[in-house]
Design an enzyme around this catalytic site. Structure first.
Site, PDB file in Angstrom:
ATOM      1  N   GLU A  27       0.843  -1.192   0.000  1.00  0.00           N
ATOM      2  CA  GLU A  27       0.000   0.000   0.000  1.00  0.00           C
ATOM      3  C   GLU A  27       0.879   1.243   0.000  1.00  0.00           C
ATOM      4  O   GLU A  27       1.839   1.349   0.773  1.00  0.00           O
ATOM      5  CB  GLU A  27      -0.915   0.033   1.218  1.00  0.00           C
ATOM      6  CG  GLU A  27      -1.810   1.278   1.241  1.00  0.00           C
ATOM      7  CD  GLU A  27      -2.713   1.337   2.449  1.00  0.00           C
ATOM      8  OE1 GLU A  27      -3.744   0.640   2.432  1.00  0.00           O
ATOM      9  OE2 GLU A  27      -2.393   2.080   3.411  1.00  0.00           O
ATOM     10  N   ARG A  80     -15.985   1.900   2.139  1.00  0.00           N
ATOM     11  CA  ARG A  80     -16.983   2.872   2.575  1.00  0.00           C
ATOM     12  C   ARG A  80     -16.322   4.215   2.826  1.00  0.00           C
ATOM     13  O   ARG A  80     -16.766   5.248   2.347  1.00  0.00           O
ATOM     14  CB  ARG A  80     -17.688   2.388   3.840  1.00  0.00           C
ATOM     15  CG  ARG A  80     -18.870   3.274   4.236  1.00  0.00           C
ATOM     16  CD  ARG A  80     -19.283   3.062   5.675  1.00  0.00           C
ATOM     17  NE  ARG A  80     -18.281   3.572   6.599  1.00  0.00           N
ATOM     18  CZ  ARG A  80     -18.458   3.646   7.911  1.00  0.00           C
ATOM     19  NH1 ARG A  80     -19.591   3.235   8.446  1.00  0.00           N
ATOM     20  NH2 ARG A  80     -17.512   4.110   8.694  1.00  0.00           N
ATOM     21  N   TYR A  83      -6.826   6.747  -1.079  1.00  0.00           N
ATOM     22  CA  TYR A  83      -7.697   7.819  -1.543  1.00  0.00           C
ATOM     23  C   TYR A  83      -8.218   8.530  -0.313  1.00  0.00           C
ATOM     24  O   TYR A  83      -8.780   7.886   0.572  1.00  0.00           O
ATOM     25  CB  TYR A  83      -8.842   7.173  -2.333  1.00  0.00           C
ATOM     26  CG  TYR A  83      -9.731   8.073  -3.135  1.00  0.00           C
ATOM     27  CD1 TYR A  83     -10.978   8.448  -2.651  1.00  0.00           C
ATOM     28  CD2 TYR A  83      -9.359   8.502  -4.393  1.00  0.00           C
ATOM     29  CE1 TYR A  83     -11.831   9.237  -3.406  1.00  0.00           C
ATOM     30  CE2 TYR A  83     -10.193   9.285  -5.158  1.00  0.00           C
ATOM     31  CZ  TYR A  83     -11.436   9.652  -4.664  1.00  0.00           C
ATOM     32  OH  TYR A  83     -12.274  10.435  -5.424  1.00  0.00           O
ATOM     33  N   TYR A 142     -12.163  -7.615   8.359  1.00  0.00           N
ATOM     34  CA  TYR A 142     -11.749  -7.199   9.701  1.00  0.00           C
ATOM     35  C   TYR A 142     -11.490  -8.401  10.603  1.00  0.00           C
ATOM     36  O   TYR A 142     -12.430  -9.057  11.056  1.00  0.00           O
ATOM     37  CB  TYR A 142     -12.815  -6.284  10.314  1.00  0.00           C
ATOM     38  CG  TYR A 142     -12.996  -5.026   9.501  1.00  0.00           C
ATOM     39  CD1 TYR A 142     -12.208  -3.906   9.745  1.00  0.00           C
ATOM     40  CD2 TYR A 142     -13.905  -4.987   8.446  1.00  0.00           C
ATOM     41  CE1 TYR A 142     -12.337  -2.757   8.979  1.00  0.00           C
ATOM     42  CE2 TYR A 142     -14.036  -3.843   7.664  1.00  0.00           C
ATOM     43  CZ  TYR A 142     -13.252  -2.734   7.935  1.00  0.00           C
ATOM     44  OH  TYR A 142     -13.369  -1.607   7.155  1.00  0.00           O
ATOM     45  N   GLN A 190      -7.832  -5.523   7.541  1.00  0.00           N
ATOM     46  CA  GLN A 190      -7.300  -4.468   8.378  1.00  0.00           C
ATOM     47  C   GLN A 190      -6.098  -5.036   9.134  1.00  0.00           C
ATOM     48  O   GLN A 190      -5.951  -6.257   9.267  1.00  0.00           O
ATOM     49  CB  GLN A 190      -8.389  -4.011   9.350  1.00  0.00           C
ATOM     50  CG  GLN A 190      -7.990  -2.951  10.338  1.00  0.00           C
ATOM     51  CD  GLN A 190      -7.555  -1.672   9.658  1.00  0.00           C
ATOM     52  OE1 GLN A 190      -6.378  -1.531   9.344  1.00  0.00           O
ATOM     53  NE2 GLN A 190      -8.489  -0.770   9.429  1.00  0.00           N
TER      54      GLN A 190
END
Length: 327
Positions: free
Chosen positions: A24, A114, A56, A163, A194
Protein backbone atom coordinates in the site's frame (compact mmCIF):
# COMPACT_ATOMS: atom_id res chain seq x y z
CA UNK A 1 18.53 -0.89 2.29
CA UNK A 2 19.56 -2.81 -0.81
CA UNK A 3 16.89 -4.55 -2.91
CA UNK A 4 15.97 -8.10 -1.93
CA UNK A 5 18.03 -10.98 -3.23
CA UNK A 6 16.45 -13.40 -5.69
CA UNK A 7 17.19 -17.10 -5.39
CA UNK A 8 16.53 -19.59 -8.17
CA UNK A 9 13.88 -22.11 -7.15
CA UNK A 10 12.04 -25.04 -8.57
CA UNK A 11 8.81 -24.00 -10.26
CA UNK A 12 5.74 -24.50 -8.07
CA UNK A 13 3.30 -27.31 -8.75
CA UNK A 14 0.70 -26.62 -11.41
CA UNK A 15 -1.89 -27.25 -8.70
CA UNK A 16 -0.63 -24.43 -6.48
CA UNK A 17 -0.23 -20.70 -6.96
CA UNK A 18 2.71 -18.56 -5.85
CA UNK A 19 2.17 -16.44 -2.78
CA UNK A 20 0.70 -13.08 -3.75
CA UNK A 21 2.62 -9.94 -2.77
CA UNK A 22 1.34 -6.38 -2.70
CA UNK A 23 2.00 -3.04 -1.03
CA UNK A 24 0.00 0.00 0.00
CA UNK A 25 1.20 3.48 -0.95
CA UNK A 26 -0.34 6.90 -0.40
CA UNK A 27 -0.11 10.06 -2.53
CA UNK A 28 2.66 12.48 -1.42
CA UNK A 29 1.74 15.77 0.22
CA UNK A 30 4.73 17.79 -1.03
CA UNK A 31 7.81 17.57 -3.25
CA UNK A 32 10.06 16.18 -0.53
CA UNK A 33 7.53 13.45 0.22
CA UNK A 34 7.23 12.74 -3.50
CA UNK A 35 11.00 12.18 -3.81
CA UNK A 36 10.92 9.78 -0.84
CA UNK A 37 7.93 7.95 -2.29
CA UNK A 38 9.57 7.39 -5.66
CA UNK A 39 12.69 6.05 -4.04
CA UNK A 40 10.45 3.60 -2.19
CA UNK A 41 8.57 2.71 -5.39
CA UNK A 42 11.80 1.84 -7.21
CA UNK A 43 12.98 -0.31 -4.31
CA UNK A 44 9.65 -2.12 -4.02
CA UNK A 45 9.39 -2.57 -7.79
CA UNK A 46 12.47 -4.82 -7.68
CA UNK A 47 10.46 -7.39 -5.68
CA UNK A 48 7.98 -7.84 -8.57
CA UNK A 49 4.78 -7.37 -6.55
CA UNK A 50 1.47 -8.38 -8.08
CA UNK A 51 0.07 -4.90 -7.50
CA UNK A 52 0.39 -1.80 -5.35
CA UNK A 53 -2.64 -0.09 -3.85
CA UNK A 54 -2.92 3.70 -3.84
CA UNK A 55 -4.98 5.25 -1.06
CA UNK A 56 -7.70 7.82 -1.54
CA UNK A 57 -8.39 10.58 0.98
CA UNK A 58 -11.65 10.94 2.87
CA UNK A 59 -14.37 12.16 0.50
CA UNK A 60 -11.77 12.27 -2.29
CA UNK A 61 -9.75 15.01 -0.61
CA UNK A 62 -6.54 14.10 -2.50
CA UNK A 63 -8.17 12.75 -5.65
CA UNK A 64 -6.04 14.69 -8.13
CA UNK A 65 -2.79 13.68 -6.45
CA UNK A 66 -3.92 10.06 -6.29
CA UNK A 67 -4.79 10.03 -10.00
CA UNK A 68 -1.41 11.56 -10.84
CA UNK A 69 0.34 8.84 -8.88
CA UNK A 70 -1.75 6.14 -10.57
CA UNK A 71 -0.85 7.56 -13.97
CA UNK A 72 2.86 7.58 -13.20
CA UNK A 73 2.75 4.02 -11.89
CA UNK A 74 1.06 2.92 -15.13
CA UNK A 75 3.36 4.79 -17.49
CA UNK A 76 6.72 4.84 -15.71
CA UNK A 77 6.88 1.51 -13.86
CA UNK A 78 6.07 -2.17 -14.28
CA UNK A 79 3.69 -1.98 -11.31
CA UNK A 80 -0.04 -2.64 -11.55
CA UNK A 81 -2.01 -0.19 -9.40
CA UNK A 82 -5.06 -0.98 -7.32
CA UNK A 83 -6.95 2.29 -6.80
CA UNK A 84 -8.64 2.86 -3.45
CA UNK A 85 -12.09 4.40 -3.81
CA UNK A 86 -14.37 5.50 -0.99
CA UNK A 87 -18.07 6.14 -1.39
CA UNK A 88 -19.23 8.05 1.70
CA UNK A 89 -20.03 11.65 0.81
CA UNK A 90 -20.30 10.97 -2.92
CA UNK A 91 -23.41 10.40 -5.02
CA UNK A 92 -23.72 7.50 -7.44
CA UNK A 93 -23.42 9.93 -10.35
CA UNK A 94 -20.20 11.42 -8.98
CA UNK A 95 -18.74 8.00 -8.32
CA UNK A 96 -19.64 6.79 -11.81
CA UNK A 97 -17.57 9.65 -13.19
CA UNK A 98 -14.62 8.79 -10.94
CA UNK A 99 -14.79 5.09 -11.83
CA UNK A 100 -14.94 5.90 -15.54
CA UNK A 101 -11.97 8.24 -15.16
CA UNK A 102 -9.93 5.53 -13.44
CA UNK A 103 -10.77 3.02 -16.17
CA UNK A 104 -9.93 5.57 -18.88
CA UNK A 105 -6.49 6.00 -17.33
CA UNK A 106 -5.90 2.24 -17.51
CA UNK A 107 -6.68 1.21 -13.93
CA UNK A 108 -8.11 -2.30 -13.81
CA UNK A 109 -8.26 -2.88 -10.06
CA UNK A 110 -10.32 -0.96 -7.47
CA UNK A 111 -10.43 -1.38 -3.70
CA UNK A 112 -14.02 -0.46 -2.83
CA UNK A 113 -14.30 1.08 0.64
CA UNK A 114 -16.98 2.87 2.58
CA UNK A 115 -14.57 5.44 3.96
CA UNK A 116 -15.14 8.05 6.65
CA UNK A 117 -16.35 11.59 6.26
CA UNK A 118 -13.55 14.16 6.69
CA UNK A 119 -13.45 16.18 9.89
CA UNK A 120 -15.86 19.09 9.80
CA UNK A 121 -18.21 17.43 7.32
CA UNK A 122 -21.96 17.48 8.07
CA UNK A 123 -23.13 14.60 10.23
CA UNK A 124 -26.01 13.86 7.88
CA UNK A 125 -24.99 12.21 4.58
CA UNK A 126 -25.62 14.05 1.34
CA UNK A 127 -28.84 13.19 -0.44
CA UNK A 128 -28.16 10.43 -2.93
CA UNK A 129 -24.75 9.51 -1.51
CA UNK A 130 -23.78 5.86 -1.17
CA UNK A 131 -23.70 4.54 2.39
CA UNK A 132 -21.85 1.23 2.16
CA UNK A 133 -18.98 -0.44 0.33
CA UNK A 134 -21.43 -3.04 -0.95
CA UNK A 135 -23.25 -0.27 -2.85
CA UNK A 136 -19.95 0.84 -4.37
CA UNK A 137 -19.11 -2.70 -5.51
CA UNK A 138 -22.45 -2.94 -7.29
CA UNK A 139 -21.92 0.47 -8.89
CA UNK A 140 -18.49 -0.52 -10.20
CA UNK A 141 -20.00 -3.66 -11.75
CA UNK A 142 -22.71 -1.57 -13.45
CA UNK A 143 -20.12 0.82 -14.90
CA UNK A 144 -18.03 -2.16 -16.00
CA UNK A 145 -20.99 -3.75 -17.75
CA UNK A 146 -21.68 -0.59 -19.76
CA UNK A 147 -18.02 -0.43 -20.78
CA UNK A 148 -17.48 -4.12 -21.52
CA UNK A 149 -16.59 -3.47 -25.17
CA UNK A 150 -13.95 -0.92 -24.12
CA UNK A 151 -12.53 -3.45 -21.68
CA UNK A 152 -12.45 -6.14 -24.40
CA UNK A 153 -15.00 -8.05 -22.32
CA UNK A 154 -12.47 -8.05 -19.49
CA UNK A 155 -13.29 -7.67 -15.85
CA UNK A 156 -12.32 -5.10 -13.26
CA UNK A 157 -10.80 -6.70 -10.16
CA UNK A 158 -12.66 -5.42 -7.09
CA UNK A 159 -11.23 -5.72 -3.62
CA UNK A 160 -12.93 -4.96 -0.30
CA UNK A 161 -11.93 -4.69 3.34
CA UNK A 162 -12.17 -7.47 5.93
CA UNK A 163 -11.75 -7.20 9.70
CA UNK A 164 -9.88 -9.80 11.81
CA UNK A 165 -11.05 -7.92 14.91
CA UNK A 166 -14.51 -6.42 15.24
CA UNK A 167 -15.07 -3.26 13.23
CA UNK A 168 -15.46 -0.41 15.75
CA UNK A 169 -18.95 0.40 14.42
CA UNK A 170 -20.09 -3.23 14.16
CA UNK A 171 -22.31 -4.95 16.75
CA UNK A 172 -20.32 -8.19 16.47
CA UNK A 173 -17.66 -10.13 14.57
CA UNK A 174 -20.48 -12.25 13.14
CA UNK A 175 -22.00 -9.12 11.62
CA UNK A 176 -18.63 -8.27 10.04
CA UNK A 177 -18.63 -11.64 8.28
CA UNK A 178 -22.21 -11.09 7.09
CA UNK A 179 -21.10 -7.78 5.58
CA UNK A 180 -18.14 -9.46 3.87
CA UNK A 181 -20.45 -12.12 2.43
CA UNK A 182 -22.80 -9.41 1.14
CA UNK A 183 -19.89 -7.67 -0.59
CA UNK A 184 -18.90 -10.97 -2.20
CA UNK A 185 -22.46 -11.48 -3.48
CA UNK A 186 -22.40 -7.98 -4.94
CA UNK A 187 -19.31 -8.78 -6.99
CA UNK A 188 -16.17 -8.46 -4.86
CA UNK A 189 -13.26 -10.62 -6.05
CA UNK A 190 -11.00 -10.55 -2.99
CA UNK A 191 -10.58 -8.97 0.42
CA UNK A 192 -7.64 -7.36 2.23
CA UNK A 193 -7.73 -7.33 6.00
CA UNK A 194 -7.30 -4.47 8.38
CA UNK A 195 -4.10 -4.60 10.43
CA UNK A 196 -4.19 -7.16 13.23
CA UNK A 197 -1.94 -7.60 16.27
CA UNK A 198 -2.56 -11.19 17.37
CA UNK A 199 -1.51 -14.26 15.38
CA UNK A 200 -4.79 -16.14 15.75
CA UNK A 201 -7.01 -13.29 14.54
CA UNK A 202 -6.47 -13.89 10.82
CA UNK A 203 -7.08 -17.64 11.08
CA UNK A 204 -10.22 -17.09 13.16
CA UNK A 205 -11.56 -14.60 10.59
CA UNK A 206 -11.01 -17.01 7.71
CA UNK A 207 -12.67 -19.87 9.59
CA UNK A 208 -15.73 -17.75 10.38
CA UNK A 209 -15.90 -16.45 6.82
CA UNK A 210 -15.63 -19.87 5.19
CA UNK A 211 -18.33 -21.31 7.45
CA UNK A 212 -20.59 -18.43 6.41
CA UNK A 213 -20.02 -19.06 2.70
CA UNK A 214 -17.32 -16.51 1.87
CA UNK A 215 -15.13 -18.07 -0.82
CA UNK A 216 -13.10 -15.13 -2.15
CA UNK A 217 -9.39 -14.86 -1.21
CA UNK A 218 -8.83 -13.07 2.11
CA UNK A 219 -5.38 -11.48 2.06
CA UNK A 220 -3.82 -10.51 5.40
CA UNK A 221 -2.76 -6.88 5.63
CA UNK A 222 0.33 -6.45 7.80
CA UNK A 223 2.26 -3.35 8.75
CA UNK A 224 5.87 -3.25 9.93
CA UNK A 225 5.16 -2.52 13.61
CA UNK A 226 8.38 -0.61 14.18
CA UNK A 227 7.10 2.63 15.70
CA UNK A 228 5.44 2.89 19.12
CA UNK A 229 3.72 6.13 18.16
CA UNK A 230 2.38 4.67 14.91
CA UNK A 231 1.14 1.49 16.58
CA UNK A 232 -0.65 3.51 19.28
CA UNK A 233 -2.22 5.81 16.68
CA UNK A 234 -3.28 2.86 14.56
CA UNK A 235 -5.02 1.35 17.55
CA UNK A 236 -7.00 4.55 18.07
CA UNK A 237 -7.94 4.92 14.40
CA UNK A 238 -8.99 1.32 13.87
CA UNK A 239 -10.40 0.61 17.30
CA UNK A 240 -8.19 -2.49 17.46
CA UNK A 241 -6.28 -3.01 20.71
CA UNK A 242 -2.53 -3.48 20.03
CA UNK A 243 -0.67 -6.25 21.77
CA UNK A 244 0.41 -5.16 25.27
CA UNK A 245 3.68 -7.06 24.95
CA UNK A 246 4.46 -5.24 21.69
CA UNK A 247 3.71 -1.84 23.22
CA UNK A 248 5.89 -2.62 26.23
CA UNK A 249 8.77 -3.87 24.09
CA UNK A 250 8.68 -0.80 21.81
CA UNK A 251 8.49 1.51 24.84
CA UNK A 252 11.62 -0.10 26.33
CA UNK A 253 13.61 0.10 23.09
CA UNK A 254 16.83 2.12 23.45
CA UNK A 255 16.80 3.57 19.95
CA UNK A 256 15.16 3.42 16.51
CA UNK A 257 17.28 0.45 15.46
CA UNK A 258 16.06 -1.58 18.42
CA UNK A 259 12.44 -0.55 17.73
CA UNK A 260 12.83 -1.67 14.15
CA UNK A 261 14.30 -5.03 15.15
CA UNK A 262 11.41 -5.64 17.57
CA UNK A 263 8.76 -4.51 15.11
CA UNK A 264 10.10 -6.52 12.18
CA UNK A 265 10.25 -9.67 14.31
CA UNK A 266 6.64 -9.31 15.44
CA UNK A 267 5.45 -8.49 11.92
CA UNK A 268 7.20 -11.55 10.47
CA UNK A 269 5.58 -13.73 13.14
CA UNK A 270 2.12 -12.37 12.27
CA UNK A 271 2.70 -12.86 8.53
CA UNK A 272 4.03 -16.38 8.99
CA UNK A 273 1.07 -17.32 11.18
CA UNK A 274 -1.28 -16.09 8.45
CA UNK A 275 0.62 -17.98 5.74
CA UNK A 276 0.59 -21.13 7.88
CA UNK A 277 -3.18 -20.69 8.16
CA UNK A 278 -3.43 -20.78 4.36
CA UNK A 279 -3.23 -17.09 3.45
CA UNK A 280 -2.94 -16.69 -0.36
CA UNK A 281 -0.62 -13.71 -0.05
CA UNK A 282 0.65 -10.79 1.99
CA UNK A 283 -0.33 -7.12 1.66
CA UNK A 284 2.17 -4.76 3.31
CA UNK A 285 1.13 -1.33 4.55
CA UNK A 286 4.37 0.56 3.87
CA UNK A 287 3.61 4.15 4.94
CA UNK A 288 5.70 5.00 1.85
CA UNK A 289 8.82 3.55 3.52
CA UNK A 290 10.58 0.56 1.99
CA UNK A 291 13.35 -0.46 4.41
CA UNK A 292 11.27 -2.25 7.04
CA UNK A 293 8.98 -3.78 4.42
CA UNK A 294 11.96 -5.24 2.56
CA UNK A 295 13.39 -6.58 5.80
CA UNK A 296 10.10 -8.32 6.59
CA UNK A 297 10.04 -9.91 3.14
CA UNK A 298 13.68 -10.92 3.40
CA UNK A 299 12.81 -13.03 6.43
CA UNK A 300 9.61 -14.46 4.90
CA UNK A 301 11.30 -15.67 1.66
CA UNK A 302 8.11 -15.84 -0.35
CA UNK A 303 7.94 -18.05 -3.41
CA UNK A 304 7.35 -15.68 -6.32
CA UNK A 305 7.07 -16.06 -10.11
CA UNK A 306 9.76 -14.42 -12.23
CA UNK A 307 8.71 -11.27 -14.04
CA UNK A 308 10.32 -8.38 -15.93
CA UNK A 309 11.95 -6.21 -13.28
CA UNK A 310 11.61 -3.03 -15.32
CA UNK A 311 8.89 -1.36 -17.34
CA UNK A 312 8.29 -3.18 -20.65
CA UNK A 313 9.10 -0.02 -22.61
CA UNK A 314 12.60 0.05 -21.18
CA UNK A 315 15.43 -1.41 -23.23
CA UNK A 316 16.33 -4.20 -20.82
CA UNK A 317 13.95 -6.85 -19.54
CA UNK A 318 15.06 -9.30 -16.89
CA UNK A 319 14.83 -13.01 -17.53
CA UNK A 320 11.74 -14.71 -16.08
CA UNK A 321 12.10 -17.86 -14.01
CA UNK A 322 10.43 -18.88 -10.77
CA UNK A 323 12.23 -17.31 -7.82
CA UNK A 324 12.25 -16.96 -4.11
CA UNK A 325 12.02 -13.31 -3.13
CA UNK A 326 13.91 -12.20 -0.08
CA UNK A 327 12.69 -8.69 0.28
Amino acid sequence: MSPPSLIQATAPSVHSAPTALSYELFPPKNQAAEATLWNTIRELESTNPDYVSVTYGANGSNRDTAVQLLNRLLTETSLLPLAHLTCVGNTAEELEGIISELLDHGVRGILALRGDLPQGAPAEPRHGSLAYAQDLVELIRRVEQRRSALLCAGKVAIGVAAYPARHPESPSIEHDVEVLLAKQRSGADFAITQVFFHADQYKDLVNRARRAGVSIPIIPGVMPLTSLRRVQRLGVITGVEPSTSLLDALARADDAAESRRIGVKVTVELARAALDAGAPGIHLYTFNEHAAALEVLDKLQLLRPGRPAVHPRASTIAAGTSRLVRA
